[in-house]
Design a protein around this motif. Structure first.
Motif, short mmCIF file in Angstrom:
data_model
loop_
_atom_site.label_atom_id
_atom_site.label_comp_id
_atom_site.label_asym_id
_atom_site.label_seq_id
_atom_site.Cartn_x
_atom_site.Cartn_y
_atom_site.Cartn_z
N ASN A 47 0.94 -1.23 0.09
CA ASN A 47 0.07 -0.26 -0.05
C ASN A 47 0.82 1.25 0.06
O ASN A 47 0.62 2.18 -0.64
N SER A 48 2.16 1.32 0.82
CA SER A 48 2.68 2.40 0.76
C SER A 48 3.52 2.57 -0.41
O SER A 48 3.63 3.94 -0.97
N ARG A 49 4.02 1.51 -0.96
CA ARG A 49 4.86 1.50 -2.18
C ARG A 49 3.80 2.10 -3.50
O ARG A 49 4.41 3.01 -4.00
N ARG A 50 2.67 1.71 -3.51
CA ARG A 50 1.66 2.22 -4.68
C ARG A 50 1.45 3.58 -4.34
O ARG A 50 1.49 4.43 -5.25
N PHE A 51 1.00 4.08 -2.96
CA PHE A 51 0.49 5.33 -2.80
C PHE A 51 1.77 6.39 -3.12
O PHE A 51 1.47 7.36 -3.54
N ALA A 52 2.93 6.08 -2.46
CA ALA A 52 4.03 6.93 -2.71
C ALA A 52 4.35 7.02 -4.32
O ALA A 52 4.69 8.09 -4.58
N ARG A 53 4.46 6.06 -4.89
CA ARG A 53 4.77 6.16 -6.40
C ARG A 53 3.71 6.82 -7.28
O ARG A 53 4.27 7.76 -8.19
N GLU A 54 2.72 6.41 -7.06
CA GLU A 54 1.49 6.82 -8.06
C GLU A 54 0.95 7.99 -7.54
O GLU A 54 0.38 8.90 -8.41
N VAL A 55 0.76 8.38 -6.38
CA VAL A 55 0.31 9.62 -5.59
C VAL A 55 1.13 10.81 -5.22
O VAL A 55 0.91 12.02 -5.64
N LEU A 56 2.03 10.43 -4.08
CA LEU A 56 2.80 11.45 -3.67
C LEU A 56 4.05 11.80 -4.78
O LEU A 56 4.07 13.12 -4.69
N PHE A 57 4.67 11.09 -5.12
CA PHE A 57 5.84 11.43 -5.87
C PHE A 57 5.51 12.42 -6.94
O PHE A 57 6.17 13.38 -7.18
N PRO A 58 4.42 12.32 -7.53
CA PRO A 58 3.82 13.31 -8.81
C PRO A 58 3.78 14.45 -8.37
O PRO A 58 3.53 15.53 -8.97
N THR A 59 3.38 14.84 -6.84
CA THR A 59 3.10 16.12 -6.37
C THR A 59 4.27 16.79 -5.90
O THR A 59 4.20 17.75 -5.67
N TYR A 60 5.41 16.04 -5.73
CA TYR A 60 6.53 16.66 -4.95
C TYR A 60 7.09 17.90 -5.75
O TYR A 60 7.23 18.94 -5.10
N LYS A 61 7.27 17.92 -6.85
CA LYS A 61 7.89 19.05 -7.64
C LYS A 61 7.03 20.25 -7.49
O LYS A 61 7.54 21.58 -7.33
N ALA A 62 5.70 20.06 -7.88
CA ALA A 62 4.93 21.18 -7.74
C ALA A 62 4.78 21.76 -6.36
O ALA A 62 4.81 23.29 -6.08
N MET A 63 4.80 20.80 -5.52
CA MET A 63 4.67 21.66 -4.13
C MET A 63 6.17 22.27 -3.48
O MET A 63 6.19 23.06 -2.99
N ASP A 64 7.16 21.75 -4.04
CA ASP A 64 8.53 22.34 -3.84
C ASP A 64 8.52 23.57 -4.65
O ASP A 64 9.17 24.67 -3.95
N ALA A 65 8.11 23.86 -5.68
CA ALA A 65 8.09 25.03 -6.37
C ALA A 65 7.09 26.20 -5.91
O ALA A 65 7.13 27.35 -6.25
N GLU A 66 5.89 25.68 -5.21
CA GLU A 66 4.91 26.55 -4.71
C GLU A 66 4.68 26.63 -3.45
O GLU A 66 3.81 25.87 -3.10
N PRO A 67 5.34 26.96 -2.41
CA PRO A 67 5.21 26.74 -1.01
C PRO A 67 4.03 27.51 -0.52
O PRO A 67 3.47 28.17 -1.27
N PRO A 68 3.55 27.15 0.67
CA PRO A 68 2.54 27.86 1.43
C PRO A 68 2.73 29.09 1.43
O PRO A 68 3.81 29.89 1.40
N ARG A 69 1.27 29.92 1.54
CA ARG A 69 1.37 31.31 1.35
C ARG A 69 0.61 31.64 3.02
O ARG A 69 -0.15 31.05 3.41
N LEU A 70 0.96 32.92 3.43
CA LEU A 70 0.49 33.49 4.77
C LEU A 70 -0.67 34.49 4.14
O LEU A 70 -0.13 35.56 3.60
N GLU A 71 -1.80 34.09 4.21
CA GLU A 71 -2.86 35.11 3.81
C GLU A 71 -3.95 35.59 4.78
O GLU A 71 -4.61 34.57 5.59
N ASN A 72 -3.98 36.63 5.23
CA ASN A 72 -4.95 36.95 6.41
C ASN A 72 -4.66 36.41 7.63
O ASN A 72 -5.66 35.74 8.35
N GLY A 73 -3.40 36.32 8.03
CA GLY A 73 -3.09 35.60 9.11
C GLY A 73 -3.17 34.05 9.25
O GLY A 73 -2.98 33.52 10.12
N ARG A 74 -3.53 33.52 8.13
CA ARG A 74 -3.72 31.85 8.06
C ARG A 74 -2.76 31.52 7.05
O ARG A 74 -2.55 32.11 5.96
N ILE A 75 -2.36 30.21 7.03
CA ILE A 75 -1.51 29.64 6.19
C ILE A 75 -2.61 28.78 5.21
O ILE A 75 -3.32 27.91 5.43
#
Ligand code: FAD
Length: 598
Positions: free
Chosen positions: A44-72
């Motif tokens: 389960n971990s292998r499949r989820f990491a490869r199919e779901v998590l890894f494809p999101t990594y680069k986009a999330m590294d490129a666009e970090p969280p924002r602070l808007e109106n005091g909340r993240i």
């Protein structure tokens, strides 16, 4: 070919050929499980990491969280992956049935978690923090807190943080200033500033529980005055959640781990922040050490995972990238260029990464195994023995993957040549991520002091004696199989010299020269790390040799293990002798160096 993140073959080799994970099922705590359950968890971990998590990594590294109106505000992909992570049931996987968990061995869940970390470390980090925070409440909290907070956290409905660090109190938590004032109504009023709090705010769940260190009014200075509190971002008022006066004071702009927020938090700006005591007053740091020790092993897991995903990327690249010709035909330009993996120096860089990654994975496995044995062995003697070894291994498991992992990550970038130095390719991102692992959860300097100043000398060096016994057993098995005889002799001699060195240093400390005792604690940590990883490489080489003798089916994998073991034992083990000499000599250049001389 796609990046496997972590090699399934290597994980199976450790679980089923080196450490015999199914044998844990003879312990009552794990009696319901067996290899089929372990394989399912891993799958389960292998499949989820490869199919779901890894494809999101680069986009999330490129666009970090924002602070808007005091909340993240997090990257939108978080909202896609978080519910799926919760559904994977990893938060409470190793916790008892009574706490809502699956009572799985940490040996299995820890290795399973490396896939998630290698896929997207921020997502894995959030569930790791939540699990650690909930475990503190499970262990030390009141029944009401367990019902209100812990259960929701284990179910992933709320998340958790560890709120220790303050601007003036990082490595030295004894200096923290956050205050807790008793109200006589069952809760305390919390007031103070925390910094670097990972996942301290987000818009994924209704609530976040901050496991917060603070001083009750009138408490003594130093560590004895520190208590632990559960402080939610929102608190119950009747059946609704209302604001609990935990404000985001600022966001850290990080060079790595960019997908998740690390924040400055202000507790009690309006004097309306409620916190609930967890454990006894004045025992906050010792309670928190449960979470910190777990987190240190998770940092080690992160170090291995971040080095692993980069290593596999380097292997893929080196197989495909064509450049140059072997030295023997270099002059003949009519010959086609070869994949760079054909060049000996590229193979050196890849093998060094493999030695660090597979060595680190084995280190993680043996440490997780000690946690299982320390918690669930049937005799007090076995639990005590595993606990001592666990204590000794923890600073090593925290540090080796971080420091050597950084080296491995740099080599992955190097294998990519000029392309590695660009943000189009991922090795630079993993290198940035890896650097944090030598800083958070106690810097490498602090781990060295902990290892030499406490763990190695505790109980008259009892943990070191246990490590010596374990190494002796491995040496005997290796010798019987005819594996690396010179390394066997070296390891045995190293342990005898380390025992002698440790005794000498401890005597220095007892005689009042604590600074002299600890002067080379960084070298001591380095030398013990090399010895421990050599021990694990010897074990792996012994199993690989035995398996090669019986079954040629998986020869490539076993031959790879033997080459990596040979490389590590030939290039690193000889350094131990030099490091022991250095620690013994009391070489004092940096002790003498005055601040004004820099
Ligand atoms: C991205 C990120 C996430 C984090 N997440 C969290 C979190 O979720 N919760 C939380 O509570 N904290 C968190 N931290 C804080 C982290 O644990 C601290 O940064 C760390 O403990 C070091 O403290 P400091 O930054 O104040 O450095 P300092 O303690 O000032 O250390 C600076 C340098 O001095 C050295 N040094 C300090 N004291 C000694 C000593 N006595 N002997 C020898 N050397 C010494 C250190 O090794 C280091 O090299 C996070 C930090 C970062 C960067």
């Amino acid at each position: 070919m796609v990046n496997p993140l972590i090699s399934d073959r290597d994980v199976d080799f450790l679980l089923y050929e080196v450490f015999d994970a199914p044998a844990l099922c003879s312990l009552p705590a794990f009696a319901d499980h067996g290899r089929p359950t372990f394989d399912l968890v891993l799958q389960n971990s292998r499949r989820f990491a490869r199919e779901v998590l890894f494809p999101t990594y680069k986009a999330m590294d490129a666009e970090p969280p924002r602070l808007e109106n005091g909340r993240i505000v997090l990257h939108p992909l978080w909202h896609k992956i978080y519910p799926q992570l919760v559904a994977l049931d990893v938060i409470a996987a190793s916790r008892p049935y009574a706490a809502g968990g699956q009572q799985l061995p940490l040996l299995v869940t820890t290795l399973a978690s490396t896939y998630l970390m290698a896929g997207n470390l921020n997502a894995a980090g959030l569930v790791g923090l939540t699990a650690g925070a909930a475990h503190l409440i499970e262990e030390f909290g009141s029944d009401a807190l367990k019902q209100d907070f812990m259960a929701r956290m284990y179910r992933g409905e709320w998340t958790g943080t560890m709120a220790l660090t303050e601007p003036q109190a990082g490595s030295s938590l004894a200096d923290l200033k956050t205050r807790a004032t008793p109200t006589g109504e069952g809760h305390y009023r919390i007031k103070g500033s925390k910094i670097f709090i990972s996942a301290g705010d987000h818009n994924l769940t209704d609530n976040i529980v901050h496991m917060t260190l603070a001083r009750i009014d009138g408490a003594p200075a130093g560590i004895k005055g520190i208590s632990l509190f559960a402080v939610p971002t929102r608190r119950w008022q009747g059946s609704t959640l209302v604001d609990n006066d935990v404000a985001v004071a600022g966001m850290i702009h990080k060079i790595g781990w960019r997908g998740g927020p690390s924040l400055a938090l202000e507790f009690g700006e309006r004097d309306d922040c409620h916190g609930w005591l967890v454990g006894e007053p004045g025992r906050g740091l010792s309670c928190m050490f449960q979470m910190m020790n777990e987190a240190r092993i998770m940092v080690g897991a992160n170090g291995v995972s971040t080095a692993s995903v980069a290593y596999h990327q380097a292997v893929l690249y080196a197989r495909e990238r064509l450049q140059g010709r072997p030295p023997s035909v270099k002059a003949d330009a009519s010959r086609p260029p070869v994949p760079i993996i054909e060049h000996a120096d590229v193979r050196r860089m890849l093998l060094r990464q493999k030695a660090i990654v597979d060595g680190g994975l084995a280190l993680l496995a043996v440490t997780a195994l000690q946690r299982d044995l320390a918690g669930h062995s049937t005799t007090q003697h076995e639990r005590h023995r595993a606990g001592l070894l666990l204590d000794l291994l923890t600073p090593i498991t925290k540090t080796f993957p971080a420091e050597r992992g950084f080296e491995a990550n740099a080599l992955s970038l190097q294998v990519h040549g000029g392309y590695g130095y660009s943000s189009e390719f991922l090795p630079e991102a993993w290198l940035r991520d890896q650097k944090l692992n030598s800083i958070h959860e106690g810097t490498t300097g602090i781990q060295g002091l902990d290892l030499l100043g406490r763990k190695a000398v505790a109980d008259g060096g009892a943990a070191l004696s246990i490590l010596t016994e374990e190494i002796e057993q491995a040496v005997q098995k290796a010798s019987a199989a005819g594996v690396f005889p010179a390394a066997c002799t070296r390891l045995r001699e190293a342990m005898a010299r380390i025992a002698e060195l440790t005794m000498q240093l401890a005597q220095k400390g007892l005689a009042g020269d604590v600074e002299g005792m600890l002067l080379h604690s960084a070298d001591y940590l380095e030398l013990l790390s090399i010895v421990v990883v050599s021990w694990l490489w010897l074990q792996q080489a012994t199993v690989a040799t035995q398996q090669l003798g019986q079954d040629q089916g998986d020869a490539d994998s076993y031959q790879g293990k033997l080459c990596a073991a040979q490389y590590w034992l030939a290039t690193e083990l000889p350094r131990v002798s030099h490091l022991i000499d250095l620690c013994r000599s009391g070489e004092d250049s940096y002790a003498r160096m005055q601040p004004a001389w820099f």
